[in-house]
Design an enzyme around this catalytic site. Structure first.
Site, PDB file in Angstrom:
ATOM      1  N   GLY A   1      -0.830  -0.672  -2.307  1.00 22.75           N
ATOM      2  CA  GLY A   1      -1.509   0.398  -3.043  1.00 22.75           C
ATOM      3  C   GLY A   1      -1.574   0.134  -4.534  1.00 22.75           C
ATOM      4  O   GLY A   1      -2.577   0.434  -5.188  1.00 22.75           O
TER       5      GLY A   1
ATOM      6  N   GLY B   1      -2.045  -4.698   1.880  1.00 24.18           N
ATOM      7  CA  GLY B   1      -1.027  -4.805   2.923  1.00 24.18           C
ATOM      8  C   GLY B   1      -1.523  -5.522   4.169  1.00 24.18           C
ATOM      9  O   GLY B   1      -0.896  -6.472   4.646  1.00 24.18           O
TER      10      GLY B   1
ATOM     11  N   ARG C   1       9.881  -9.061   0.392  1.00 29.24           N
ATOM     12  CA  ARG C   1      10.097  -8.315  -0.856  1.00 29.24           C
ATOM     13  C   ARG C   1      11.455  -8.632  -1.471  1.00 29.24           C
ATOM     14  O   ARG C   1      11.600  -8.631  -2.689  1.00 29.24           O
ATOM     15  CB  ARG C   1       9.943  -6.823  -0.618  1.00 29.24           C
TER      16      ARG C   1
ATOM     17  N   LYS D   1     -12.216   1.348   5.630  1.00 31.81           N
ATOM     18  CA  LYS D   1     -12.898   2.495   5.030  1.00 31.81           C
ATOM     19  C   LYS D   1     -13.529   2.207   3.674  1.00 31.81           C
ATOM     20  O   LYS D   1     -12.936   1.536   2.834  1.00 31.81           O
ATOM     21  CB  LYS D   1     -11.890   3.635   4.847  1.00 31.81           C
TER      22      LYS D   1
HETATM   23  P1  ADP Z   1      -5.667  -3.729   3.207  1.00 37.24           P
HETATM   24  O1  ADP Z   1      -4.404  -3.063   3.730  1.00 37.24           O
HETATM   25  O2  ADP Z   1      -5.508  -5.218   3.118  1.00 37.24           O
HETATM   26  O3  ADP Z   1      -6.148  -3.108   1.932  1.00 37.24           O
HETATM   27  P2  ADP Z   1      -7.340  -2.109   4.906  1.00 37.24           P
HETATM   28  O4  ADP Z   1      -6.193  -1.231   5.225  1.00 37.24           O
HETATM   29  O5  ADP Z   1      -8.410  -1.557   4.051  1.00 37.24           O
HETATM   30  O6  ADP Z   1      -6.821  -3.507   4.300  1.00 37.24           O
HETATM   31  O7  ADP Z   1      -8.074  -2.582   6.232  1.00 37.24           O
HETATM   32  C1  ADP Z   1      -7.428  -3.177   7.295  1.00 37.24           C
HETATM   33  C2  ADP Z   1      -7.828  -2.535   8.585  1.00 37.24           C
HETATM   34  O8  ADP Z   1      -9.239  -2.588   8.769  1.00 37.24           O
HETATM   35  C3  ADP Z   1      -7.228  -3.255   9.733  1.00 37.24           C
HETATM   36  O9  ADP Z   1      -6.419  -2.353  10.476  1.00 37.24           O
HETATM   37  C4  ADP Z   1      -8.418  -3.729  10.559  1.00 37.24           C
HETATM   38  O10 ADP Z   1      -8.209  -3.653  11.940  1.00 37.24           O
HETATM   39  C5  ADP Z   1      -9.483  -2.758  10.139  1.00 37.24           C
HETATM   40  N1  ADP Z   1     -10.818  -3.292  10.401  1.00 37.24           N
HETATM   41  C6  ADP Z   1     -11.406  -4.350   9.865  1.00 37.24           C
HETATM   42  N2  ADP Z   1     -12.630  -4.551  10.382  1.00 37.24           N
HETATM   43  C7  ADP Z   1     -12.817  -3.584  11.299  1.00 37.24           C
HETATM   44  C8  ADP Z   1     -13.886  -3.244  12.194  1.00 37.24           C
HETATM   45  N3  ADP Z   1     -15.000  -3.946  12.240  1.00 37.24           N
HETATM   46  N4  ADP Z   1     -13.709  -2.153  12.998  1.00 37.24           N
HETATM   47  C9  ADP Z   1     -12.581  -1.434  12.958  1.00 37.24           C
HETATM   48  N5  ADP Z   1     -11.553  -1.698  12.127  1.00 37.24           N
HETATM   49  C10 ADP Z   1     -11.661  -2.762  11.322  1.00 37.24           C
HETATM   50 MG    MG Z   2      -4.114  -1.248   4.814  1.00 42.01          MG
END
Ligand code: ADP
Ligand code: MG
Length: 379
Positions: free
Chosen positions: A359, A336, A26, A186
């Site tokens: 975010g 992230g 950053r 999620k």
């Molecule tokens: P970002 O921060 O890039 O938006 P998210 O926070 O939505 O991404 O998702 C990342 C998380 O999702 C990671 O911690 C990863 O371990 C989890 N994840 C991905 N696939 C699975 C899975 N099949 N089961 C459990 N957790 C998962």
């Molecule tokens: Mg995340």
């Protein structure tokens, strides 16, 4: 610009470890705006937050970041022990043309997050113009992001412009076909992103734990995989809305526990057995996703398609990342954990744009107007 006091909001919310900057991505991203302002003779006053202080916790001071910032900007960076009041005003008054001053953590004052008008006015009194370069904080209507623009003419910094240009290129006038890859844990945190992207994309590829919720919504067994029961209805709505555009994994790498070294089984997406959890997408899914990505004009990627932090479950994310990088499309990556994954998997530098906003990027992809950007239009 010469001699003008330019108050710049950056996002220097870097991870710290033992009082030192652990990852200065950053700081590096912020440096060009500050460097160019200083080169043009501005008196550059930088504000940022760091973490979520409850009080004035010393380990959330921005002071250790000043040295790193100085190295990246290539100029000395002075530091003021507070972002308002005497320490700030006297340091700002002493500041010469071409010099850079970093102010202490704006969140040491509760009024920042409250977007308090009096506090915003005190910050604004330090500058003649305001530059918002903190794209990653622009989904927050805080005093140092939004409030100051009530008192000063507000402009976008270079990092902000780069981010907005990339997002607009990907979303507003995409080269087609346009493909979105959305993964992560999620559905509930991303349903807005899914809905907004569905209106624009030609294909929507879903992986990660998110896919489990889609499987359960169709009545398929999901074993002990992570499922969000509260989002089953939304998953069904997205499925109906998406029609042919939706592409889900067809095979899954499963284990009994989310740990490395576990016995692995490759199961069909509709046949996950009790006690087993899907932790990555399988090779047939990678092939399916790769076919959709080949020849794409634009790709937007948010969310790892598996538990990319654990090596045993990171193949899918690496291979999908490779396929995105090789697609020849305009590629935009955000989130992230997604950015952390591309770094740890060695996919750095292979995409058209990697967004610095976690975010903020997600809210932009939801189609929301970010308050820290809205004020730039008015000003
Ligand atoms: P970002 O921060 O890039 O938006 P998210 O926070 O939505 O991404 O998702 C990342 C998380 O999702 C990671 O911690 C990863 O371990 C989890 N994840 C991905 N696939 C699975 C899975 N099949 N089961 C459990 N957790 C998962
Ligand atoms: Mg995340």
């Amino acid at each position: 610009m010469a001699g003008k006091r330019v108050l710049v909001r950056e996002d220097l919310n870097v991870p710290m470890s033992k009082g030192a900057v652990a990852d200065d991505a950053r700081v590096r991203a912020a440096a060009p705006t500050l460097q160019h302002l200083a080169q043009r003779g501005a008196r550059v006053i930088v504000m940022s937050h760091l973490g979520r202080p409850q009080d004035r916790e010393p380990d959330l001071s921005l002071k250790p970041i000043a040295a790193d910032l100085a190295r990246r900007v290539g100029r000395e960076v002075q530091f003021a022990d507070d972002c308002v009041g005497e320490p700030a005003t006297s340091a700002a008054d002493r500041l010469q043309s071409g010099q850079v001053l970093l102010l202490e953590n704006v969140r040491y004052h509760k009024e920042d997050e409250a977007n308090d008008a009096g506090f915003a006015r005190r910050l604004a009194s330090l500058g003649d113009v305001y530059v918002n370069d903190a794209f990653a904080a622009s989904h927050r209507a805080h005093a140092s992001v939004v409030g100051v623009a009530a008192y000063l003419p507000a402009y976008a910094g270079e990092l902000m412009e780069t981010e907005l240009k990339a997002l607009r290129q990907a979303l507003d006038n995409p080269r087609r076909p346009m493909v979105a890859v959305v993964g992560g844990a999620k559905v509930s945190t991303k349903v807005g992103v899914l809905r907004n992207l569905l209106r624009k994309v030609d294909s929507l590829l879903i992986g990660g734990a998110m896919a489990n919720t889609f499987f359960k919504a169709r009545g398929w067994p999901t074993g002990s995989g992570l499922v969000e029961d509260i989002a089953l209805e939304e998953a069904n709505e997205v499925t109906a809305e998406a029609g042919e555009k939706l592409v889900l994994p067809v095979d899954l790498v499963c284990a009994r526990k989310m740990e490395s070294g576990e016995a692995l089984r490759l199961l069909d997406a509709d046949k996950v057995e009790p006690g087993w959890m899907a932790l990555d997408i399988g090779p047939r899914s990678v092939t399916l996703f790769t076919e959709k990505l080949r020849g794409a004009g634009t790709v937007i990627w948010n969310g790892p398609v598996g538990v990319a932090e654990i090596k045993d479950f990171s193949d899918g994310t690496r291979e999908v990342g490779e396929a995105i990088a090789r697609s020849g499309a305009y590629t935009l990556v955000g989130g992230g954990d997604t950015v952390a994954a591309i770094e740890s998997l060695g996919l750095n530098g292979r995409f058209s744009h990697v967004s610095t906003g976690g975010g903020a990027t997600l809210e932009y992809l939801e189609g929301k107007e970010l308050p820290g950007i809205a004020i730039l239009k008015e000003a």
